[in-house]
Design a protein around this motif. Structure first.
Motif, PDB file in Angstrom:
ATOM      1  N   TRP A 122       0.827  -1.215   0.000  1.00 33.93           N
ATOM      2  CA  TRP A 122       0.000   0.000   0.000  1.00 33.93           C
ATOM      3  C   TRP A 122       0.857   1.259   0.000  1.00 33.93           C
ATOM      4  CZ3 TRP A 122      -1.648  -2.002   5.285  1.00 33.93           C
ATOM      5  CH2 TRP A 122      -1.185  -1.209   6.330  1.00 33.93           C
ATOM      6  N   GLN A 123       2.083   1.166   0.530  1.00 36.99           N
ATOM      7  CA  GLN A 123       2.919   2.370   0.552  1.00 36.99           C
ATOM      8  C   GLN A 123       3.665   2.596  -0.761  1.00 36.99           C
ATOM      9  OE1 GLN A 123       5.436   2.844   3.979  1.00 36.99           O
ATOM     10  NE2 GLN A 123       3.677   3.281   5.264  1.00 36.99           N
ATOM     11  N   GLY A 135      14.437   8.066  -5.825  1.00 46.36           N
ATOM     12  CA  GLY A 135      13.479   9.015  -5.272  1.00 46.36           C
ATOM     13  C   GLY A 135      12.036   8.553  -5.425  1.00 46.36           C
ATOM     14  N   PRO A 137       9.577   4.580  -5.755  1.00 48.93           N
ATOM     15  CA  PRO A 137       9.711   3.131  -5.614  1.00 48.93           C
ATOM     16  C   PRO A 137       9.936   2.440  -6.964  1.00 48.93           C
ATOM     17  CG  PRO A 137       7.645   3.934  -4.626  1.00 48.93           C
ATOM     18  CD  PRO A 137       8.214   5.051  -5.428  1.00 48.93           C
TER      19      PRO A 137
ATOM     20  N   GLU B  83       5.442   8.936  -8.523  1.00 50.18           N
ATOM     21  CA  GLU B  83       5.481  10.217  -7.822  1.00 50.18           C
ATOM     22  C   GLU B  83       6.829  10.276  -7.118  1.00 50.18           C
ATOM     23  OE1 GLU B  83       3.097  12.753  -6.710  1.00 50.18           O
ATOM     24  OE2 GLU B  83       1.710  12.179  -8.308  1.00 50.18           O
ATOM     25  N   ARG B  90       5.656  12.236   0.195  1.00 54.25           N
ATOM     26  CA  ARG B  90       6.332  10.943   0.101  1.00 54.25           C
ATOM     27  C   ARG B  90       6.171  10.389  -1.312  1.00 54.25           C
ATOM     28  NH1 ARG B  90       5.440   7.584   5.630  1.00 54.25           N
ATOM     29  NH2 ARG B  90       6.639   6.094   4.387  1.00 54.25           N
ATOM     30  N   SER B  91       7.093   9.540  -1.692  1.00 56.61           N
ATOM     31  CA  SER B  91       7.043   8.992  -3.045  1.00 56.61           C
ATOM     32  C   SER B  91       5.958   7.925  -3.136  1.00 56.61           C
ATOM     33  CB  SER B  91       8.394   8.392  -3.416  1.00 56.61           C
ATOM     34  OG  SER B  91       8.666   7.275  -2.600  1.00 56.61           O
ATOM     35  N   GLY B  92       5.675   7.530  -4.354  1.00 54.20           N
ATOM     36  CA  GLY B  92       4.677   6.490  -4.570  1.00 54.20           C
ATOM     37  C   GLY B  92       4.527   6.193  -6.039  1.00 54.20           C
ATOM     38  N   VAL B  93       3.500   5.405  -6.338  1.00 54.18           N
ATOM     39  CA  VAL B  93       3.251   5.042  -7.734  1.00 54.18           C
ATOM     40  C   VAL B  93       1.781   5.242  -8.062  1.00 54.18           C
ATOM     41  CG1 VAL B  93       5.111   3.360  -7.841  1.00 54.18           C
ATOM     42  CG2 VAL B  93       2.841   2.638  -7.102  1.00 54.18           C
ATOM     43  N   SER B  99      -0.583   3.977  -4.888  1.00 57.32           N
ATOM     44  CA  SER B  99      -0.252   3.736  -3.492  1.00 57.32           C
ATOM     45  C   SER B  99      -0.962   4.793  -2.641  1.00 57.32           C
ATOM     46  CB  SER B  99       1.259   3.767  -3.299  1.00 57.32           C
ATOM     47  OG  SER B  99       1.786   4.956  -3.844  1.00 57.32           O
ATOM     48  N   THR B 100      -1.024   4.559  -1.334  1.00 54.49           N
ATOM     49  CA  THR B 100      -1.899   5.378  -0.476  1.00 54.49           C
ATOM     50  C   THR B 100      -1.518   6.858  -0.482  1.00 54.49           C
ATOM     51  OG1 THR B 100      -0.525   4.744   1.398  1.00 54.49           O
ATOM     52  CG2 THR B 100      -2.575   3.531   1.085  1.00 54.49           C
ATOM     53  N   PHE B 101      -0.233   7.176  -0.366  1.00 55.87           N
ATOM     54  CA  PHE B 101       0.169   8.590  -0.319  1.00 55.87           C
ATOM     55  C   PHE B 101      -0.224   9.284  -1.627  1.00 55.87           C
ATOM     56  CE2 PHE B 101       3.488   6.174   2.061  1.00 55.87           C
ATOM     57  CZ  PHE B 101       3.037   6.498   3.325  1.00 55.87           C
ATOM     58  N   ASP B 134      -2.526   5.916   6.350  1.00 61.80           N
ATOM     59  CA  ASP B 134      -1.406   6.273   5.470  1.00 61.80           C
ATOM     60  C   ASP B 134      -1.879   7.040   4.230  1.00 61.80           C
ATOM     61  OD1 ASP B 134       0.812   5.524   6.834  1.00 61.80           O
ATOM     62  OD2 ASP B 134       1.064   3.578   5.860  1.00 61.80           O
TER      63      ASP B 134
END
Lengths: 258, 564
Positions: A122-123, A135, A137, B83, B90-93, B99-101, B134
């Motif tokens: 989820w993160q 920077g 995932p 992201e 925060r980073s994410g996709v 992702s949650t963020f 989150d």
């Protein structure tokens, strides 16, 4: 209960049937079962050391039960065929669902490993092997997975939380891990913690600290705190939070100095 | 927190009947107030811009077990849309299952501040809430799936409405849920044994009950508990040609429970439930019939479930429907079973403008939104990510406000679908006032959120400012400008703090999680019976099923007093 394994185990002793399969022949057995479930005939007498007659009986049991489940573990995922073994096991379950209710579930080890996968997903969008060096995932098992990074000797340092890679990883990977600075956070002494440069003994989650664990079918369960941890012993969350706070402080100071 | 003054914006606040008036808005301590003052008063100049309440999404799959399984299933969905971390974020996709963020940031950038997840397996409620914790900025809530729960089916089969109500009340409290969600009533239980419901009078195997009785019973339960929202229903036969009949029957089956003008049922992502025809070849739009019924009845609300021509990820609790999608698409898929409660399915899917069926589906969503005359009855959704990712909302807004925008799409889509589409005969174009209803005011009212979706004194200071001047821009012609403005809000204010400026996150705050705390007089006498249910049916203990309030990062209970 039917147990399929390359050797007789304690689980096999309490099972109704035990089928001893030749090592690295899981794929053949699963495909033979698929053929039988699809009413196809098999022209050989035995598959992977198991008589076809036995497989026919097994297929009948599976097709006529009211609700069946296949549980599989590392023996299937890490022997010859690897992911293809899992693929064909899933296909078998799909075939069986034409007759009855059948499910498949991986057996997970190591306490809350499912929980780690769930939170990473989820993160970051990915269940493991997540690389943040750009920077954002990234995920490319084989490249960003920890065993491979260690085997190629690319890491500068290691932080191991509640895991024992020295006992479980290939020798080359474990050697590279301990060659570089190694920090371990674990409530128990392990092969890895014995070889670490810094060890934080942490509180036992579910005894000395609360938290959540995900069952292997992804059902989250609360873990309670019932006793105080030994004096000075922090939960793994607190240890990591303090490390993070300190890292941020050092980085801020560096930026200000520059 | 210093006071904030939003000056000179064109304010659209339909709940207070404000239609584009130039006004100032004062904010203190996270609320809209009469007057802002103080030494460090912060002023935002909104002149030449539109000011609306923060967007509210009644139905978007953003968190929980199923969404997360989708993330695991689709690494290829994330690769191309990332992201990068910043000082503030925060980073994410992305993309269809971010992702949650990333979910929180992207909604905030579009000016949305409240987003509710419509499908929570009660057994996995703790997971949903951990993801909400989150998910930054936006306020959240989750709808527990109750239409196929064994206990609900048993109670309703014996017509024990009050016992069912006690259970539903307990579930809301235990799982920190907000709405009674019903998905393919009876069908999910039947699917556990390879069957489905063919119509609303089919009998659920092993339970002597029909979908009609489930919907009617839960609707009564909902009334007894004084829930803030109606029951939220995903119909039987969803996604099948000819299903508009089932949808109409579902709406009709609770007609007798209607009181005055108050809605008692929400039919969600209606596009998927408005199909005519006998099979995929004779497939056609049933939007006219649905719209006609809704125009003549006030007990139903709905949302669009608008199709977007793109690759996305379908995910519902409707296992049998997802299995059909797998058979149609041949894509990878997941189908799952959640003990005695519900099922689940996930299939990646591409909606193509050249496909007759997909193009007709695209048309159906818009036809519904345009043919249903009262904008308070139908809300803008894409059933994210089922009919398309939420990042496409600005495009949907432009299709609603501009006939030319619709025609631009129709020109390129499947010819047969275009020729049969009703859209070419519909002139209606939404005004900004109607857009504000469809994207915030209507949804907030339907959800019973007293302090959301409007900008009156006392409301939460959640608002969006879009850089578009309604006296200059004609949404019907300049639809690309409209799209651009709604894609990146000039400002988003959440709880009185500026979180987005010029489409970028400038501050991340925690969102609240709403849940319904229902007071019943029978909770104590009901508890032993319930504990027995857990002993008999569940693999977890009664005590471990309950999500404690302190597990929610920012808990926001809504109190109701039940009639039981």
């Amino acid at each position: 209960m039917i147990v399929v394994d390359v050797r007789r185990t304690r689980t096999a002793d309490i099972a109704d049937y035990f089928l001893k399969v030749e090592p690295n022949k899981d794929y053949e057995v699963l495909e033979a079962l698929r053929a039988l479930v699809r009413d196809e005939e098999i022209d050989v007498d035995q598959v992977a050391g198991i008589p076809v007659k036995t497989l026919e009986d097994l297929a009948d049991i599976m097709m006529s039960c009211k609700f069946g489940v296949i549980f599989f573990g590392l023996g299937l995922t890490m022997s010859a065929g690897k992911l293809r073994n899992v693929d064909t096991a899933i296909s078998l379950v799909r075939d069986l669902n034409r007759y009855t209710k059948f499910m498949i579930m991986p057996m997970r080890g190591h306490f809350n490993v499912t929980g780690a996968n769930v939170v990473y997903s989820w993160q970051t969008g990915y269940p493991y092997a997540v690389d943040f060096s750009r920077g954002y995932p990234r995920y490319n098992p084989g490249e960003t997975s920890v065993v491979d990074i260690l085997a190629r000797g690319e890491s500068d340092a290691g932080l191991v939380v509640a895991s024992d890679p020295v006992a479980h990883f290939p020798k080359a990977a474990a050697e590279n891990l301990v060659k570089k600075p190694l920090i371990v956070v674990d409530p128990e002494p392990t092969a890895t913690s014995l070889l670490a440069d810094v060890v934080f003994p942490s509180a036992f989650v579910g005894l000395e600290a609360e938290g959540t664990a995900y069952r292997m079918d992804h059902v989250p369960l609360p873990l309670k705190k019932v006793v105080e941890p030994p004096n000075g012993c922090l939960s793994d969350v607190d240890v990591l939070q303090r490390i993070l706070d300190r890292v941020r402080k050092i980085r801020r100071e560096k930026v200000e100095a520059a | 927190m210093s006071d904030l003054l939003i000056k000179n914006g064109f304010v659209y606040d339909p709940l207070n009947k404000i239609d584009g008036e130039i006004m100032d808005l004062a904010i203190r301590n996270g609320k809209i107030v009469e007057k802002a003052e103080g030494n460090n008063l912060k002023i935002v100049d909104a002149s030449g811009m539109i000011v609306m309440p923060g967007g509210v999404d009644i139905h978007s799959h953003i968190a929980g077990a199923k969404v997360n399984a989708g993330r695991m299933l689709r690494p290829e969905d994330h690769f191309k849309d990332v992201e990068v971390k910043t000082e503030k974020t925060r980073s994410g996709v992305g993309r269809s299952i971010p992702s949650t963020f990333t979910t929180g940031y992207r909604y905030a950038r579009m000016g949305y501040t409240t987003v509710f997840d419509p499908a929570m397996p009660a057994l996995k409620a703790r997971h949903t809430h951990e993801e909400f914790n989150d998910t930054p900025i936006i306020d959240t809530a989750a709808y527990p799936l109750l239409g196929d729960s064994w206990f609900v089916l048993e109670c309703l089969a014996e017509d024990k409405i009050e016992e069912c109500a006690a259970y539903v009340a307990w579930t809301m409290n235990a799982t920190k849920g907000y709405v009674v969600k019903v998905v393919n009533p009876g069908g999910l239980e039947a699917w556990g044994f390879g069957r489905n419901m063919r119509n609303i009078d089919d009998t659920v195997p092993n339970f002597n009950i029909t979908p009609r009785e489930i919907v009617h019973g839960l609707c009564k339960v909902n009334e007894l508990l004084h829930m803030p929202h109606t029951i939220h229903v995903h119909t039987n036969n969803l996604g099948k040609p000819g299903n508009y009949v089932t949808t109409l029957e579902t709406m009709k089956c609770v007609e007798d429970l209607a009181r005055g003008d108050k809605p008692v049922i929400h039919i969600t992502h209606c596009q998927f439930s408005a199909f005519k025809g006998h099979d995929w070849r004779t497939f056609a739009s049933g939007s006219e019939e649905i719209a006609k019924y809704m125009n003549n009845h006030s007990h139903v609300t709905t949302d669009m479930g608008q199709v977007i021509f793109t690759n996305t990820t379908t995910m519902t609790a409707d296992g049998p429907f997802q299995f059909i999608l797998y058979q149609l698409s041949g894509n990878k898929w997941i189908n799952g079973d959640v003990e005695t409660e519900t099922s689940t399915g996930i299939v990646p899917f591409t909606y193509s403008r050249k496909s007759y069926v997909h193009a007709t589906q695209w048309s159906i969503g818009l036809e519904l939104a345009l043919l249903i005359k009262d904008p308070w009855k139908i809300y803008l959704t894409t059933d994210h990510p089922n009919a398309g990712p939420f990042i496409y909302y600005p495009r949907v807004i432009s299709w609603l406000t501009s006939r030319a925008a619709r025609e631009a799409v129709m020109k390129k889509m499947n010819r047969r679908a275009r020729e049969k589409s009703l859209l070419s005969s519909i002139d209606r174009e939404y005004t900004f006032y109607e857009v504000a209803i469809a994207t915030r005011a209507g949804q907030a009212r339907a959800l019973g959120l007293k302090n959301k979706g409007h900008l009156g004194v006392g409301a939460d200071a959640d608002l969006a400012i879009y850089n578009i001047n309604p006296t200059i821009v004609e949404p019907s012609k300049d639809f690309k400008l409209v799209r651009k403005a709604f894609k990146h809000a000039a400002y988003t204010v959440k709880g009185g703090e500026i979180v987005v400026k010029d489409g970028e996150i400038v501050k991340s705050v925690d969102g609240k999680t709403f849940w319904v705390e229902t007071e019943t007089s029978c909770a104590d006498e009901f508890a032993p019976r319930l504990k027995q249910v857990f002993e008999d049916y569940y693999t977890v203990k009664y005590e471990n099923y309950i999500v404690p309030e302190h597990h929610l990062a920012v808990s926001c209970p809504v109190h109701t007093k039940a009639e039981i």
